[in-house]
Design a protein around this motif. Structure first.
Motif, mmCIF file in Angstrom:
data_model
loop_
_atom_site.group_PDB
_atom_site.id
_atom_site.type_symbol
_atom_site.label_atom_id
_atom_site.label_comp_id
_atom_site.label_asym_id
_atom_site.label_seq_id
_atom_site.Cartn_x
_atom_site.Cartn_y
_atom_site.Cartn_z
ATOM 1 N N GLY A 23 33.127 32.607 39.028
ATOM 2 C CA GLY A 23 33.613 31.484 38.223
ATOM 3 C C GLY A 23 34.894 30.908 38.784
ATOM 4 N N GLU A 40 31.071 31.422 35.424
ATOM 5 C CA GLU A 40 31.400 32.260 34.269
ATOM 6 C C GLU A 40 32.904 32.483 34.167
ATOM 7 O OE1 GLU A 40 28.979 35.919 34.151
ATOM 8 O OE2 GLU A 40 27.829 35.018 35.783
ATOM 9 N N ALA A 83 30.152 30.338 30.089
ATOM 10 C CA ALA A 83 29.629 29.873 31.367
ATOM 11 C C ALA A 83 29.464 28.362 31.295
ATOM 12 C CB ALA A 83 28.308 30.542 31.702
ATOM 13 N N SER A 139 32.142 38.361 30.827
ATOM 14 C CA SER A 139 32.138 36.909 30.683
ATOM 15 C C SER A 139 31.747 36.518 29.270
ATOM 16 C CB SER A 139 31.163 36.273 31.678
ATOM 17 O OG SER A 139 31.507 36.594 33.003
ATOM 18 N N PHE A 197 24.604 34.951 32.922
ATOM 19 C CA PHE A 197 25.834 35.730 32.734
ATOM 20 C C PHE A 197 25.672 37.016 33.533
ATOM 21 C CE2 PHE A 197 25.920 32.975 29.042
ATOM 22 C CZ PHE A 197 27.269 32.711 28.857
#
Length: 481
Positions: free
Chosen positions: A72, A152, A23, A20, A15
């Motif tokens: 992400g 994430e 994940a 976030s 992370f």
């Protein structure tokens, strides 16, 4: 950075952003939720369909003076296509989103929602609302489902997670109202951008894109039409809304197993000036012609639109209308006021007057497209012109888009695609031959009449030569006193 062990397989899960909360384990696809002092598994999230986007986890760039890193992604699918939302972590600790749809990009961040906002059902395409940065026009309204994720994310998301979103535009400005959590939306605002303007680094190269595009577990390799068995050439992962060129069956190839959307009937072969699969060299880019469709208007006028794509370029259309060609590209920056229901619009302080207003209908389509298309689709089109340039607003019940078209010489199109020159019109060679004979006959008559003058050279010949000199002397040599 916080590193934890995946509750499912034990692999390390990082992370990098304090914002976030979830994940996705890159080894087993488990979704890992970050709680205070603990982590827990929520389930598993499907793999993303690798597409032709050059962006990947780890891509870095700048928006203004703020540096960011992509950490992400969620992939969303709606009735007419798919798009990516990349989650950004800024160097100053902030976060945002990079929207990625068919080579068009927008950067947004969450903003406070004003007191007045439209309910989802009232936000109709073409309507205007002020969300704090002036009147913005609703460009589309859609309900989408999450079909994959990576890295994430700032909220918990899983397969089938549904998003209800409304997009609005004003010039280069962009906004999204996200009604996924209820009737009160979240507001995200930002601007349209390009990868070049953000100075993006660590992008996927062409070879990596070609090697992975269209792949995820169970993805079909060589696609055949589920209806008639015809082999279909397409760009996997980027243009997955297909129309079989043999039987007109519509196919969705964005799922692990290609799905038949609607069976068509076998088409008579439709003649095309540019065949499907043709390649063109335009500038320093290699383009592929991946789709073609024929359209008609209210008065029976017909034209052909060809969809072209390059791995480092964007989609654009070549429009063939009679013996004229146009290059048409979807606009990131909309004209003011941005709504087509006006007699004129302005772009960069240049005024464009409305010249046409008609309904366009698809009569035939084949190949691959970056959205769902089929014969019978209708759209309202309003065109605005200034000189040789044309702006067009095209809207359906669910989407409004603006495009800009400029003329292209037929010789230029032939050069791009290395096409042979068209055959000479019937009778053209004969006319040229007759013209040459007429000139020869005239010169022969003049020569024949000059014989007596040459034989009896005298004062008459001198005056004749003076007259001929006066006829052919350039006008600018003669000056007035």
């Amino acid at each position: 950075m916080l590193s934890v062990s995946c509750p499912s397989c034990g692999a390390p899960v990082a992370f990098r952003s304090h914002a976030s909360v979830m994940a996705v384990c890159e080894y087993c696809r488990a979704t890992v939720h970050k709680d205070a002092g603990a982590v827990r598994q929520l389930g598993k999230l499907s793999e993303v369909l690798e597409d032709y986007s050059p962006i990947q986890i780890g891509t870095a760039g700048k928006v203004g003076a703020r540096s960011f890193t992509v950490i992400g992604r969620i992939q969303l699918r709606y009735a007419a296509g798919m798009w990516n939302e990349w989650y950004l972590m800024y160097e100053d600790g902030g976060s945002g989103w990079l929207g990625d749809f068919s080579g068009q990009f927008t950067v947004t961040a969450q903003r406070p929602l004003p007191d007045k906002f439209p309910p989802f059902e009232m936000a109709r395409v073409g309507a205007q609302f002020d969300l704090g940065f002036g009147l913005a026009v609703v460009s589309d309204r859609r309900e989408a489902q999450c079909v994959g994720g990576q890295g994430e994310l700032p909220f918990d998301v899983g397969d089938g997670w549904s998003a209800r979103v409304v997009d609005l535009r004003r010039g280069p400005s962009f906004a999204t109202l996200d009604y996924s959590d209820g009737d009160k939306p979240l507001l995200y605002t930002g601007v349209a951008v390009t990868l070049e303007s953000m100075g993006c680094q660590l992008l996927r190269d062409d070879e990596a894109i070609k090697a992975s595009a269209g792949r995820y577990r169970g993805k079909v390799g060589a696609l055949q039409c589920p209806s008639c068995g015809t082999a279909i050439a397409y760009l996997p992962g980027m243009a997955d809304k297909l129309v079989c060129q043999a039987c007109a069956t519509r196919i969705d190839a964005s799922t692990p197993q290609a799905e038949v959307l609607a069976a068509g009937e076998r088409n008579d072969k439709v003649p095309l000036t540019l065949p499907l699969g043709a390649q063109a060299k335009i500038g320093n880019q290699d383009y592929h012609l991946i789709g073609a469709m024929k359209r008609t208007d209210d008065e029976g006028e017909t034209w052909t639109e060809y969809l072209l794509y390059a791995t480092r370029g964007t989609f654009f259309w070549l429009v063939e209308a009679g013996d004229q060609w146009w290059r048409s590209e979807v606009m990131d920056e909309w004209p003011e006021p941005g709504t087509p229901a006006v007699p004129h619009v302005s772009l960069h302080n240049i005024r464009y007057e409305r010249t046409l207003d008609y309904e366009a209908r698809v009569t035939w389509a084949a190949g691959a497209f970056n959205w769902k298309v089929a014969a019978g689709d209708r759209a309202r089109v309003r065109e605005f012109e200034r000189g040789m340039a044309s702006l067009a607003a095209e809207n359906t019940q669910d989407e409004l888009s603006w495009s800009r078209s400029t003329p292209v010489a037929a010789d230029q199109v032939r050069a791009w695609f290395k096409l042979p020159a068209p055959p000479a019109a019937k009778g053209a060679g004969l006319s040229a031959s007759l013209g040459e004979l007429q000139w020869r006959f005239l010169l022969w008559i003049l020569g024949l009449n000059a014989v007596p003058l040459i034989v009896n050279f005298g004062e008459t010949m001198i005056w004749l030569l003076a007259a001929l000199f006066a006829l052919f002397i350039p006008p600018n040599i003669v000056k007035k006193d």
